[in-house]
Design a protein around this motif. Structure first.
Motif, PDB file in Angstrom:
ATOM      1  N   ASP A  53     -43.024 -11.844  17.615  1.00  0.00           N
ATOM      2  CA  ASP A  53     -42.946 -13.206  17.095  1.00  0.00           C
ATOM      3  C   ASP A  53     -44.383 -13.720  17.051  1.00  0.00           C
ATOM      4  O   ASP A  53     -45.029 -13.864  18.095  1.00  0.00           O
ATOM      5  N   VAL A  54     -44.912 -13.982  15.853  1.00  0.00           N
ATOM      6  CA  VAL A  54     -46.334 -14.313  15.736  1.00  0.00           C
ATOM      7  C   VAL A  54     -46.677 -15.669  16.345  1.00  0.00           C
ATOM      8  O   VAL A  54     -47.870 -15.989  16.503  1.00  0.00           O
ATOM      9  N   THR A  55     -45.672 -16.470  16.694  1.00  0.00           N
ATOM     10  CA  THR A  55     -45.965 -17.721  17.402  1.00  0.00           C
ATOM     11  C   THR A  55     -46.173 -17.488  18.895  1.00  0.00           C
ATOM     12  O   THR A  55     -46.507 -18.425  19.625  1.00  0.00           O
ATOM     13  N   ASP A  56     -46.009 -16.244  19.343  1.00  0.00           N
ATOM     14  CA  ASP A  56     -46.207 -15.868  20.750  1.00  0.00           C
ATOM     15  C   ASP A  56     -47.557 -15.159  20.883  1.00  0.00           C
ATOM     16  O   ASP A  56     -47.661 -13.948  20.765  1.00  0.00           O
ATOM     17  N   ARG A  57     -48.605 -15.951  21.153  1.00  0.00           N
ATOM     18  CA  ARG A  57     -49.957 -15.385  21.194  1.00  0.00           C
ATOM     19  C   ARG A  57     -50.125 -14.405  22.348  1.00  0.00           C
ATOM     20  O   ARG A  57     -50.830 -13.396  22.231  1.00  0.00           O
ATOM     21  N   HIS A  59     -47.972 -12.292  23.616  1.00  0.00           N
ATOM     22  CA  HIS A  59     -47.446 -10.981  23.242  1.00  0.00           C
ATOM     23  C   HIS A  59     -48.333 -10.303  22.202  1.00  0.00           C
ATOM     24  O   HIS A  59     -48.554  -9.088  22.248  1.00  0.00           O
ATOM     25  N   MET A  60     -48.871 -11.089  21.255  1.00  0.00           N
ATOM     26  CA  MET A  60     -49.779 -10.530  20.262  1.00  0.00           C
ATOM     27  C   MET A  60     -51.006  -9.933  20.954  1.00  0.00           C
ATOM     28  O   MET A  60     -51.454  -8.825  20.621  1.00  0.00           O
ATOM     29  N   ASN A  61     -51.534 -10.644  21.939  1.00  0.00           N
ATOM     30  CA  ASN A  61     -52.669 -10.121  22.725  1.00  0.00           C
ATOM     31  C   ASN A  61     -52.311  -8.804  23.410  1.00  0.00           C
ATOM     32  O   ASN A  61     -53.108  -7.849  23.413  1.00  0.00           O
ATOM     33  N   GLN A  62     -51.117  -8.755  23.964  1.00  0.00           N
ATOM     34  CA  GLN A  62     -50.696  -7.551  24.681  1.00  0.00           C
ATOM     35  C   GLN A  62     -50.620  -6.342  23.752  1.00  0.00           C
ATOM     36  O   GLN A  62     -51.033  -5.233  24.123  1.00  0.00           O
ATOM     37  N   LEU A  63     -50.112  -6.556  22.560  1.00  0.00           N
ATOM     38  CA  LEU A  63     -50.008  -5.451  21.602  1.00  0.00           C
ATOM     39  C   LEU A  63     -51.385  -4.971  21.165  1.00  0.00           C
ATOM     40  O   LEU A  63     -51.617  -3.766  21.011  1.00  0.00           O
ATOM     41  N   VAL A  64     -52.307  -5.902  20.963  1.00  0.00           N
ATOM     42  CA  VAL A  64     -53.674  -5.521  20.594  1.00  0.00           C
ATOM     43  C   VAL A  64     -54.350  -4.770  21.737  1.00  0.00           C
ATOM     44  O   VAL A  64     -55.028  -3.756  21.522  1.00  0.00           O
ATOM     45  N   GLU A  65     -54.151  -5.249  22.956  1.00  0.00           N
ATOM     46  CA  GLU A  65     -54.707  -4.560  24.128  1.00  0.00           C
ATOM     47  C   GLU A  65     -54.197  -3.124  24.202  1.00  0.00           C
ATOM     48  O   GLU A  65     -54.937  -2.184  24.490  1.00  0.00           O
ATOM     49  N   SER A  66     -52.917  -2.946  23.917  1.00  0.00           N
ATOM     50  CA  SER A  66     -52.298  -1.628  24.031  1.00  0.00           C
ATOM     51  C   SER A  66     -52.676  -0.710  22.880  1.00  0.00           C
ATOM     52  O   SER A  66     -53.015   0.460  23.077  1.00  0.00           O
ATOM     53  N   PHE A  67     -52.644  -1.220  21.657  1.00  0.00           N
ATOM     54  CA  PHE A  67     -52.843  -0.381  20.478  1.00  0.00           C
ATOM     55  C   PHE A  67     -54.319  -0.179  20.140  1.00  0.00           C
ATOM     56  O   PHE A  67     -54.693   0.832  19.559  1.00  0.00           O
ATOM     57  N   GLN A  68     -55.156  -1.161  20.476  1.00  0.00           N
ATOM     58  CA  GLN A  68     -56.599  -1.101  20.238  1.00  0.00           C
ATOM     59  C   GLN A  68     -56.955  -0.918  18.753  1.00  0.00           C
ATOM     60  O   GLN A  68     -57.679   0.011  18.377  1.00  0.00           O
ATOM     61  N   PRO A  69     -56.483  -1.801  17.878  1.00  0.00           N
ATOM     62  CA  PRO A  69     -56.853  -1.708  16.461  1.00  0.00           C
ATOM     63  C   PRO A  69     -58.268  -2.219  16.218  1.00  0.00           C
ATOM     64  O   PRO A  69     -58.837  -2.923  17.059  1.00  0.00           O
ATOM     65  N   GLY A  97     -48.750 -19.186  13.547  1.00  0.00           N
ATOM     66  CA  GLY A  97     -48.945 -17.742  13.545  1.00  0.00           C
ATOM     67  C   GLY A  97     -50.333 -17.355  13.101  1.00  0.00           C
ATOM     68  O   GLY A  97     -50.959 -16.444  13.674  1.00  0.00           O
ATOM     69  N   LEU A  98     -50.849 -18.027  12.075  1.00  0.00           N
ATOM     70  CA  LEU A  98     -52.200 -17.729  11.589  1.00  0.00           C
ATOM     71  C   LEU A  98     -53.247 -18.053  12.648  1.00  0.00           C
ATOM     72  O   LEU A  98     -54.187 -17.276  12.871  1.00  0.00           O
ATOM     73  N   MET A  99     -53.099 -19.190  13.325  1.00  0.00           N
ATOM     74  CA  MET A  99     -54.053 -19.560  14.371  1.00  0.00           C
ATOM     75  C   MET A  99     -54.060 -18.524  15.490  1.00  0.00           C
ATOM     76  O   MET A  99     -55.132 -18.116  15.971  1.00  0.00           O
ATOM     77  N   ASN A 100     -52.886 -18.074  15.883  1.00  0.00           N
ATOM     78  CA  ASN A 100     -52.811 -17.041  16.921  1.00  0.00           C
ATOM     79  C   ASN A 100     -53.500 -15.757  16.472  1.00  0.00           C
ATOM     80  O   ASN A 100     -54.240 -15.127  17.237  1.00  0.00           O
ATOM     81  N   ALA A 101     -53.237 -15.355  15.230  1.00  0.00           N
ATOM     82  CA  ALA A 101     -53.815 -14.114  14.719  1.00  0.00           C
ATOM     83  C   ALA A 101     -55.338 -14.218  14.632  1.00  0.00           C
ATOM     84  O   ALA A 101     -56.057 -13.258  14.966  1.00  0.00           O
ATOM     85  N   LEU A 102     -55.837 -15.352  14.199  1.00  0.00           N
ATOM     86  CA  LEU A 102     -57.286 -15.533  14.127  1.00  0.00           C
ATOM     87  C   LEU A 102     -57.924 -15.530  15.510  1.00  0.00           C
ATOM     88  O   LEU A 102     -59.019 -14.976  15.706  1.00  0.00           O
ATOM     89  N   GLU A 103     -57.258 -16.135  16.470  1.00  0.00           N
ATOM     90  CA  GLU A 103     -57.788 -16.127  17.839  1.00  0.00           C
ATOM     91  C   GLU A 103     -57.847 -14.711  18.408  1.00  0.00           C
ATOM     92  O   GLU A 103     -58.800 -14.326  19.074  1.00  0.00           O
ATOM     93  N   VAL A 104     -56.808 -13.919  18.130  1.00  0.00           N
ATOM     94  CA  VAL A 104     -56.802 -12.518  18.568  1.00  0.00           C
ATOM     95  C   VAL A 104     -57.941 -11.756  17.882  1.00  0.00           C
ATOM     96  O   VAL A 104     -58.655 -10.967  18.516  1.00  0.00           O
ATOM     97  N   ALA A 105     -58.127 -11.997  16.579  1.00  0.00           N
ATOM     98  CA  ALA A 105     -59.217 -11.334  15.860  1.00  0.00           C
ATOM     99  C   ALA A 105     -60.576 -11.724  16.431  1.00  0.00           C
ATOM    100  O   ALA A 105     -61.479 -10.882  16.553  1.00  0.00           O
ATOM    101  N   ARG A 106     -60.728 -12.983  16.798  1.00  0.00           N
ATOM    102  CA  ARG A 106     -61.992 -13.432  17.390  1.00  0.00           C
ATOM    103  C   ARG A 106     -62.214 -12.784  18.753  1.00  0.00           C
ATOM    104  O   ARG A 106     -63.298 -12.264  19.040  1.00  0.00           O
ATOM    105  N   GLU A 107     -61.174 -12.803  19.582  1.00  0.00           N
ATOM    106  CA  GLU A 107     -61.316 -12.302  20.948  1.00  0.00           C
ATOM    107  C   GLU A 107     -61.596 -10.807  20.990  1.00  0.00           C
ATOM    108  O   GLU A 107     -62.380 -10.335  21.829  1.00  0.00           O
ATOM    109  N   TYR A 108     -60.987 -10.054  20.074  1.00  0.00           N
ATOM    110  CA  TYR A 108     -61.113  -8.589  20.114  1.00  0.00           C
ATOM    111  C   TYR A 108     -62.008  -8.040  19.004  1.00  0.00           C
ATOM    112  O   TYR A 108     -62.073  -6.832  18.809  1.00  0.00           O
ATOM    113  N   ASP A 109     -62.704  -8.935  18.303  1.00  0.00           N
ATOM    114  CA  ASP A 109     -63.670  -8.546  17.272  1.00  0.00           C
ATOM    115  C   ASP A 109     -63.014  -7.648  16.217  1.00  0.00           C
ATOM    116  O   ASP A 109     -63.479  -6.540  15.923  1.00  0.00           O
ATOM    117  N   LEU A 110     -61.932  -8.129  15.618  1.00  0.00           N
ATOM    118  CA  LEU A 110     -61.194  -7.376  14.619  1.00  0.00           C
ATOM    119  C   LEU A 110     -61.539  -7.845  13.211  1.00  0.00           C
ATOM    120  O   LEU A 110     -61.740  -9.034  12.976  1.00  0.00           O
TER     121      LEU A 110
END
Length: 314
Positions: A53-57, A59-69, A97-110
């Motif tokens: 659920d993209v409104t769940d930042r 969980h999105m962080n957890q998936l990025v941490e695990s998958f390492q894209p 959802g977009l704000m969460n995705a952008l924050e994940v991209a910023r935090e993990y340099d995606l």
């Protein structure tokens, strides 16, 4: 791009984007995510999939941490007609959802991609050969979301140096996914009904011109933009894209080249017609051509031939 995470993977664009990326970068290097499980026989079963659920930042962080894209393609959104029926939910999903995705991209340099739309334009936008940079005053919640999204992506690029990239998609036509609640979806459904019933009733009025593109060209454009040299990108958030400007009678005539008995009638939906009337008739794609070589392969007749044959095979 080497390792890609895609949200909204079961949507109209997401489904085919996942398959194309897996064919290019390897099945295990593309993580598909969506809020629901794919069908057991889904074409997405050839690689990793996670519920998100993209409104769940968190969980999105957890998936990025695990998958390492190294790349995040954020495709999850509520489309125009559905967004008008539930504007508060549309804002929460599309912008949250977009704000969460952008924050994940910023935090993990995606590297980051999300689609905008011709819905970002409005009644005061020039309707013919609409410029890349022009007035944007949409009158739908979906359009408001897209304008805000373009600005938010540009903010993250300028403020945090996130490599954000986007395009303004026109109506997208595909035989893989059936219509999902967009204003331009008549141009998809008309092909399915032409094969199934030999006739179609359009909710969009005759002589309503809108920009369209075959899905194969759209998917290729995303990948081409993401692989382009970022130094050359001036209008990175978001490029005007289109392959054709068409109205229902043109689609009818194209279908009749292959199905001579096909019939088209009209029962106009005021809500979707109002949205369509607020959009451009045709847009200028010269910036995308000049900055990263956008070059669609399908015109109306070539697209019609492929659509009808693929639907018949189904």
């Amino acid at each position: 791009m080497k390792k890609i995470m895609i949200t909204g993977a079961l949507g109209q664009i997401g489904t085919e984007l996942v398959l194309k990326c897996r064919s290019l970068y390897g099945n295990d290097n593309v993580l598909a995510t969506d809020i629901r499980e794919p069908e057991p026989a889904s074409s997405l079963s050839n690689g990793p999939f996670e519920i998100l659920d993209v409104t769940d930042r968190k969980h999105m962080n957890q998936l990025v941490e695990s998958f390492q894209p190294d790349t995040l393609m954020h495709m999850a959104a509520l489309l125009s007609a559905k967004a008008e029926k539930n504007p508060i939910f549309a804002w929460d999903l599309n912008m949250g959802g977009l704000m969460n995705a952008l924050e994940v991209a910023r935090e993990y340099d995606l590297q980051f991609f999300t689609p905008s739309s011709i819905g970002a334009f409005g009644p005061s936008t020039p309707k013919v050969n609409t410029p890349q940079v022009t007035i944007q005053r949409p009158t739908s919640m979906y359009g408001v979301n897209k304008v805000a999204g373009e600005l938010l992506c540009q903010y993250y690029f300028e403020k945090f140096n996130v490599d954000t990239r986007s395009v303004r998609f026109p109506g997208l036509i595909s035989h893989v996914k059936e219509p999902g609640g967009g204003t331009t979806d008549y141009a998809v459904d008309i092909y399915f009904q032409a094969v199934r019933q030999g006739k179609y009733t359009s909710y969009i009025a005759q002589d309503t011109y809108m920009d369209m593109m075959f899905m194969d060209d759209a998917i290729d454009a995303i990948i081409q933009l993401m692989e382009a040299d970022g130094v050359k990108l001036i209008n990175r958030n978001a490029y005007n894209l289109s392959a054709m400007s068409i109205e229902p009678e043109m689609v009818k005539a194209s279908i009749q080249e292959y199905l001579p008995d096909f019939e088209l009638s009209y029962d106009v939906d005021p809500q979707r017609q109002a949205i369509a009337d607020s959009w451009p008739n045709s847009i200028d794609v010269s910036c995308a051509r000049a900055e990263w070589g956008f070059d669609p392969k399908y015109d109306l007749n070539k697209m019609t031939e492929v659509m009808l044959e693929a639907i018949k095979q189904k």
